[in-house]
Design a protein around this motif. Structure first.
Motif, short mmCIF file in Angstrom:
data_model
loop_
_atom_site.label_atom_id
_atom_site.label_comp_id
_atom_site.label_asym_id
_atom_site.label_seq_id
_atom_site.Cartn_x
_atom_site.Cartn_y
_atom_site.Cartn_z
N VAL A 1 -13.56 -11.83 -7.23
CA VAL A 1 -13.32 -10.63 -6.29
C VAL A 1 -12.94 -9.55 -7.25
CG1 VAL A 1 -12.16 -9.85 -4.39
CG2 VAL A 1 -13.00 -12.20 -4.49
N GLY A 2 -12.34 -9.71 -8.25
CA GLY A 2 -11.65 -8.52 -9.05
C GLY A 2 -10.30 -8.59 -9.54
N PHE B 1 -9.03 -12.62 1.07
CA PHE B 1 -9.07 -11.66 0.14
C PHE B 1 -8.94 -10.49 0.72
CE2 PHE B 1 -11.55 -15.11 -2.16
CZ PHE B 1 -10.55 -15.67 -2.93
N GLU B 2 -8.51 -10.22 2.06
CA GLU B 2 -8.32 -8.80 2.39
C GLU B 2 -7.46 -8.14 1.46
OE1 GLU B 2 -6.79 -6.76 6.46
OE2 GLU B 2 -6.85 -8.79 6.47
N LEU C 1 -6.27 -8.59 -1.46
CA LEU C 1 -6.82 -8.20 -2.79
C LEU C 1 -7.70 -7.11 -2.81
CD1 LEU C 1 -6.96 -9.07 -5.84
CD2 LEU C 1 -8.85 -10.64 -4.95
N ARG C 2 -8.69 -7.19 -2.11
CA ARG C 2 -9.63 -6.03 -2.04
C ARG C 2 -8.96 -4.64 -1.58
NH1 ARG C 2 -12.76 -10.02 1.03
NH2 ARG C 2 -14.22 -10.85 -0.57
N ARG C 3 -8.02 -4.53 -0.86
CA ARG C 3 -7.29 -3.30 -0.43
C ARG C 3 -6.50 -2.78 -1.48
NH1 ARG C 3 -5.33 -4.45 5.47
NH2 ARG C 3 -4.02 -2.66 5.13
N GLU D 1 1.07 -1.20 0.07
CA GLU D 1 -0.05 -0.14 0.00
C GLU D 1 1.00 1.21 0.10
OE1 GLU D 1 -3.95 -1.19 2.37
OE2 GLU D 1 -2.42 -1.26 3.59
N ALA E 1 -10.53 -15.69 -6.39
CA ALA E 1 -10.10 -14.27 -6.53
C ALA E 1 -10.39 -13.55 -7.67
CB ALA E 1 -8.53 -14.55 -6.52
N LEU F 1 -7.32 -3.13 -4.99
CA LEU F 1 -8.07 -2.81 -6.23
C LEU F 1 -8.64 -1.51 -6.27
CD1 LEU F 1 -10.29 -6.26 -6.37
CD2 LEU F 1 -8.46 -5.56 -7.82
N TYR F 2 -7.58 -0.80 -6.70
CA TYR F 2 -8.06 0.76 -6.76
C TYR F 2 -8.62 0.78 -8.17
CZ TYR F 2 -4.33 1.40 -3.38
OH TYR F 2 -3.30 1.59 -2.34
N THR F 3 -9.80 1.77 -8.10
CA THR F 3 -10.55 1.71 -9.39
C THR F 3 -9.76 2.28 -10.51
OG1 THR F 3 -12.52 2.82 -7.85
CG2 THR F 3 -12.45 3.45 -10.11
#
Length: 395
Positions: free
Chosen positions: A106-107, A74-75, A77-79, A50, A103, A81-83
């Motif tokens: 999830v994105g 998946f914590e 991965l979610r953090r 990050e 995964a 995944l910036y738009t």
């Protein structure tokens, strides 16, 4: 955000998020074997990743190990995944293949099984993920642009209506230009209607701020004004009623609107002007005959104060008069000298434009366009929208 065209010759910027030294060395060797030019960075934890992604645009692709010391499931991965951030590829162990497939749901762009990947497959997966991500961003930018265009078109139809008049001896010309430093439609609005008794009503207003909320409020105020004047309400009640409407409809307590209304009697010889914090209209003649109407009875903007009233200014109109109403974007553009045009500068400009050898009344639209162009040429920056309405009486 507008998509940036990538430099095809530049190495791909890859962030490897991997806490195992041996796996990190193996990934480096895979890139070397594939002869893929990459600028490879490594983060050993999610927190380090990050920090490395404080600017998501600085990385093209993230290779993310799901088994990190400071992230579970998946914590991580979610953090990450910036738009508008990089593509994310998940690295899994041989026994975690189903986890990698989940995964993607999830994105993640794709997943790679560590024990099965080699140089060519890694390079191919990274290239494809980066291109898919770029394509997604372009499609999203195009979709957002279409949505903004559709929204602005709907708002513009509400803010900038077709005048409702039947008098053949009255001409109405209007111009609208968006500000140079914003893309959304602002809150400038105008309207011109003729009552059943022949009285001509005109309004021009400016909701402070820019964006869909301000524009929607401008539409509401314009429609309310048209409804009020066509219903035959006492003219002294129009602005107080609109003030109450604004106070109840605004989404911020500090939002206000400047506004000018002109009511011209059926004989077109007298006009009643009301100003709510708005710059005064100009009576347009030939050259030096052009004058700026007085602001001696300038009232507060709508939405400011309580129990406010707006004292009318009675104006005697000459034969074959013309009235220019405008929003403050026309006079507040910053010039090279650092000054703003303001009402004195606009008066000088109008006198200059109307002093030509050919009578401007033969083609008032060209005169109005010349005024708008001169304002553009004099302004180094004009962040606000501009609306201008020219009423021309041939009586």
């Amino acid at each position: 955000m507008e998509p940036v065209e990538p430099d095809a010759s530049a190495p791909l910027r890859v962030l490897l998020v991997e806490d195992d030294d041996a796996d990190a060395v193996l990934v480096t060797e895979h890139f070397t074997d594939a002869d893929l030019a990459v600028d490879l960075q490594r983060a050993e934890s999610l927190a380090d990743a990050e920090a490395a992604l404080h600017d998501p645009e600085a990385v093209d692709c993230v290779l993310l190990d799901l088994a990190l010391p400071d992230a579970h499931g998946f914590e991580g991965l979610r953090r990450l995944l910036y738009t508008d951030g990089p593509a994310v590829l998940v690295l899994t162990g041989l026994r975690d293949e189903q986890l990698g497939a989940d995964a993607v749901g999830v994105g993640a762009q794709d997943y790679l099984v560590k024990d099965l990947v080699d140089g060519p497959s890694l390079a191919r997966a990274v290239r494809y993920a980066v291109e898919r991500r770029r394509s997604d961003r372009v499609r999203r930018a195009l979709r957002d642009a279409r949505l903004r265009a559709d929204e602005n078109a709907r708002l513009e139809r509400g803010l900038l209506p077709t005048p409702l008049i039947e008098d053949p001896e009255m001409r109405v010309l209007a111009r609208y230009e968006p500000g140079t430093e914003q893309t959304l439609l602002g809150g400038d609005f105008y309207d011109v209607v003729e009552g059943s008794d022949g009285t001509l009503h005109a309004v021009i207003g400016d909701v402070c701020g820019h964006g869909p909320d301000e524009a929607a409020l401008g539409v509401s105020l314009r429609i309310a004004w048209r409804t009020l004047v066509l219903s035959g309400i006492d003219p002294d009640r129009v602005l107080p009623t609109m003030h109450e409407l604004l106070v109840h409809e605004r989404n911020q307590p500090t939002l206000f609107t400047t506004l000018a209304t002109a009511t011209v009697e059926p004989g077109r010889e007298r006009m009643t002007l009301r100003l709510a914090g708005h710059p005064p209209p100009a009576l347009v003649g030939e050259g030096q005959d052009t004058s700026m109407l007085s602001t001696e009875r300038l009232g507060l903007p709508l939405g400011v104060g309580e129990g406010v009233s707006w004292t009318p200014l009675e104006v005697e109109l000459p034969k074959k008069w013309a009235l220019l109403l405008y929003t403050d974007g026309l006079i507040e553009g910053r010039q090279v000298s650092g000054d703003v045009l303001w009402t004195d500068g606009l008066l000088d400009l109008l006198r200059e434009v109307t002093a030509g050898p050919a009578p401007w009344r033969d083609d008032p639209g060209t005169m109005l366009d010349a005024v708008m162009e001169r304002v553009r040429s004099l302004s180094t920056a004009r962040p606000d929208d501009v609306a201008a309405v020219l009423l021309v009486s041939d009586k």
